[in-house]
Design an enzyme around this catalytic site. Sequence first.
Site, PDB file in Angstrom:
ATOM      1  N   LYS A 118       0.862  -0.670  -0.093  1.00 42.86           N
ATOM      2  CA  LYS A 118       0.311   0.043  -0.350  1.00 42.86           C
ATOM      3  C   LYS A 118       1.255   1.031   0.304  1.00 42.86           C
ATOM      4  O   LYS A 118       2.120   1.052   0.478  1.00 42.86           O
ATOM      5  CB  LYS A 118      -0.618   0.392   0.928  1.00 42.86           C
ATOM      6  CG  LYS A 118      -2.256   0.954   1.066  1.00 42.86           C
ATOM      7  CD  LYS A 118      -2.994   0.181   0.918  1.00 42.86           C
ATOM      8  CE  LYS A 118      -4.736   1.009   0.474  1.00 42.86           C
ATOM      9  NZ  LYS A 118      -6.085  -0.064   0.202  1.00 42.86           N
TER      10      LYS A 118
HETATM   11  N1  LIG Z   1     -11.227   2.994  -4.542  1.00 45.36           N
HETATM   12  C1  LIG Z   1     -11.197   0.939  -4.548  1.00 45.36           C
HETATM   13  O1  LIG Z   1     -10.653   0.288  -5.177  1.00 45.36           O
HETATM   14  C2  LIG Z   1     -10.859   0.185  -3.247  1.00 45.36           C
HETATM   15  C3  LIG Z   1     -11.118   0.611  -2.414  1.00 45.36           C
HETATM   16  N2  LIG Z   1     -11.478   0.603  -0.745  1.00 45.36           N
HETATM   17  C4  LIG Z   1     -11.445   1.104   1.078  1.00 45.36           C
HETATM   18  O2  LIG Z   1     -12.713   2.030   0.323  1.00 45.36           O
HETATM   19  C5  LIG Z   1     -12.564   2.732   1.452  1.00 45.36           C
HETATM   20  C6  LIG Z   1     -12.764   3.975   0.394  1.00 45.36           C
HETATM   21  O3  LIG Z   1     -12.105   4.106  -1.009  1.00 45.36           O
HETATM   22  P1  LIG Z   1     -13.116   4.716  -2.087  1.00 45.36           P
HETATM   23  O4  LIG Z   1     -13.896   5.165  -1.915  1.00 45.36           O
HETATM   24  O5  LIG Z   1     -12.089   4.792  -2.911  1.00 45.36           O
HETATM   25  O6  LIG Z   1     -11.983   6.573  -1.421  1.00 45.36           O
HETATM   26  P2  LIG Z   1     -12.820   7.261  -2.373  1.00 45.36           P
HETATM   27  O7  LIG Z   1     -12.267   9.305  -2.066  1.00 45.36           O
HETATM   28  O8  LIG Z   1     -13.440   7.682  -3.682  1.00 45.36           O
HETATM   29  O9  LIG Z   1     -14.353   8.357  -1.500  1.00 45.36           O
HETATM   30  C7  LIG Z   1     -14.257   8.620   0.055  1.00 45.36           C
HETATM   31  C8  LIG Z   1     -15.975   8.759   0.656  1.00 45.36           C
HETATM   32  O10 LIG Z   1     -15.701   8.199   2.027  1.00 45.36           O
HETATM   33  C9  LIG Z   1     -15.741   9.800   2.620  1.00 45.36           C
HETATM   34  N3  LIG Z   1     -15.682  10.260   3.913  1.00 45.36           N
HETATM   35  C10 LIG Z   1     -14.209  10.729   4.282  1.00 45.36           C
HETATM   36  N4  LIG Z   1     -14.609  11.078   5.905  1.00 45.36           N
HETATM   37  C11 LIG Z   1     -15.677  10.137   5.720  1.00 45.36           C
HETATM   38  C12 LIG Z   1     -16.164   9.964   7.051  1.00 45.36           C
HETATM   39  N5  LIG Z   1     -15.585  10.453   7.776  1.00 45.36           N
HETATM   40  N6  LIG Z   1     -17.548   9.747   7.707  1.00 45.36           N
HETATM   41  C13 LIG Z   1     -17.784   9.420   5.725  1.00 45.36           C
HETATM   42  N7  LIG Z   1     -17.743   9.305   4.803  1.00 45.36           N
HETATM   43  C14 LIG Z   1     -16.659  10.559   4.693  1.00 45.36           C
HETATM   44  C15 LIG Z   1     -15.657  10.766   1.539  1.00 45.36           C
HETATM   45  O11 LIG Z   1     -16.698  11.882   1.740  1.00 45.36           O
HETATM   46  C16 LIG Z   1     -16.199  10.392   0.308  1.00 45.36           C
HETATM   47  O12 LIG Z   1     -17.382  10.041  -0.456  1.00 45.36           O
HETATM   48  C17 LIG Z   1     -10.769   2.911   2.164  1.00 45.36           C
HETATM   49  O13 LIG Z   1     -11.010   2.373   2.966  1.00 45.36           O
HETATM   50  C18 LIG Z   1      -9.901   2.661   0.619  1.00 45.36           C
HETATM   51  O14 LIG Z   1      -9.131   2.204   1.227  1.00 45.36           O
HETATM   52  C19 LIG Z   1     -11.056  -1.325  -0.249  1.00 45.36           C
HETATM   53  C20 LIG Z   1     -10.593  -1.932  -1.870  1.00 45.36           C
HETATM   54  C21 LIG Z   1     -10.582  -0.995  -3.318  1.00 45.36           C
HETATM   55  O1  LIG Z   2      -6.893  -2.845  -6.817  1.00 45.20           O
HETATM   56  C1  LIG Z   2      -6.227  -3.216  -6.664  1.00 45.20           C
HETATM   57  O2  LIG Z   2      -5.148  -3.680  -6.739  1.00 45.20           O
HETATM   58  C2  LIG Z   2      -5.944  -2.440  -4.641  1.00 45.20           C
HETATM   59  C3  LIG Z   2      -6.976  -2.736  -4.210  1.00 45.20           C
HETATM   60  C4  LIG Z   2      -7.120  -1.497  -2.586  1.00 45.20           C
HETATM   61  O3  LIG Z   2      -5.871  -0.826  -2.856  1.00 45.20           O
HETATM   62  C5  LIG Z   2      -7.825  -2.592  -1.710  1.00 45.20           C
HETATM   63  O4  LIG Z   2      -8.371  -3.738  -1.993  1.00 45.20           O
HETATM   64  O5  LIG Z   2      -7.534  -1.797  -0.990  1.00 45.20           O
END
Ligand SMILES: NC(=O)C1=CN([C@@H]2O[C@H](COP(=O)(O)OP(=O)(O)OC[C@H]3O[C@@H](n4cnc5c(N)ncnc54)[C@H](O)[C@@H]3O)[C@@H](O)[C@H]2O)C=CC1
Ligand SMILES: O=C(O)CCC(=O)C(=O)O
Length: 428
Positions: A118
Amino acid sequence: MATHTVYKEPAPLIDRENPLESMMSRFNVAAEILGLDEETYNVLKTPDKQVIVHIPVTMDNGKVRVFEGYRVIHNTILGPSKGGIRYDKNVYLDEVKALAAWMTWKCAVVDIPYGGAKGGIICDPTTMSAGEIERMTRAYTLALKDVFGPDRDIPAPDMGTGPREMAWLMDEFSKTVGMTSSAVVTGKPLVMGGSLGRTEATGRGVMVSCLAAMVKLDMKIEETSVAIQGFGNVGSWTAKLMFDKGLKIKAVSDISGAYWNADGINIDEAIAYKNAHGGRLEGFTGAVPMDPDELLTSEVDVLVPAAVEDVITEHNAPYIKAKLIVEGANGPTAASADPIIYAKGISVVPDILANSGGVTVSYFEWVQNKQGFKWTAEMVTERADRIMSDAFEKVYQTSLKYNISLRIAAYVVAIDKVAQTYKFRGGF
Ligand SMILES: NC(=O)C1=CN([C@@H]2O[C@H](COP(=O)(O)OP(=O)(O)OC[C@H]3O[C@@H](n4cnc5c(N)ncnc54)[C@H](O)[C@@H]3O)[C@@H](O)[C@H]2O)C=CC1
Ligand SMILES: O=C(O)CCC(=O)C(=O)O
């Protein structure tokens, strides 16, 4: 579901909420169940490599600002390391170490040939121009050019990053090797080798694993309500795909606030609103504002934390009313909450299983880049759904076998695979 009447797992003990401690306390429980040998335990408890970089970036006002960035490689016994890059002002090394380890376990749970890594940069991308973010991304890539590589370490998006940043990273890395290197990063724009289905993949996996858990719990789609914290990539796609399946989404939230509608929120309208308002739900009129903390304890059947770590703790866990928690985010539940949730009989589809659809389709993107061939959306979806369903069933059966939670069962499945690979490969 596994019976939850007796809490048999040693209760994780931590002094304060720290994702690395939370990860380690579950790892310790699973290692004990497996009888993991001391050598493998010692290898797995610390990351293989931790790189800290300081990146000077010329800001739009002409001043140079130095950003601190990280890349942690937790383990590579299963293959090249894989994991996203986070841009957030709260990024810190212990968090990145936990996130890297979770990638190792996640890739092992879904049985894809990757280790875990990461990365992150301490920055607030919401206050930076596109030019500043591009210069920072390119400088970070250059600083890590000897770490990244299509067969070494393959980044992807995480919080605060997306296809745009992955395109810059791919371009900058390609310059350093003197040829186009598509497979060095996943989550790229479609036009430059991204995979169909990657954008929605994590949310889709959350939806698929939620439905699989609902079958085990005998929960009916038409009678099930959901609250989702976070409305970024993972939260909004989870909401959209669950809404399309007929689940009633009663609450959604993002950093701007939380919104409640007892009759169900029209998620198409919420997404259209967000897209028209700078990516935020602030001012959304299809629901009434609610206290963001109350979303987690609201009157719903399913809770999907899809934002940040440690939002479910020993303090609010006693008040959770949902019977099922499906973790879209990485590490949303602090280990201090585990015994409380277990004792309440709440089932949790843990992060390393529930959100593994993203890295699964990232793996497909990497395979397509290496093949020089594009799969159809149907191929991607069908294969990803099958991997998610198989992984869920394996974890579920493991939870029954040992009478443990799905979370510890997922760690058992993952650590067992990694430990068995060490036995065959040897090397220490
Ligand atoms: N993007 C991906 O493919 C993956 C993401 N994740 C995990 O999912 C989670 C979200 O990631 P993404 O959706 O990609 O990020 P993103 O940046 O697209 O969205 C994050 C969202 O969370 C909101 N947010 C932040 N702090 C907050 C709080 N305290 N309360 C409520 N909402 C809050 C933001 O306003 C935004 O809507 C993270 O933990 C990330 O590590 C896990 C696997 C894959
Ligand atoms: O798509 C990937 O390779 C990793 C996504 C990721 O950072 C996660 O699953 O937390």
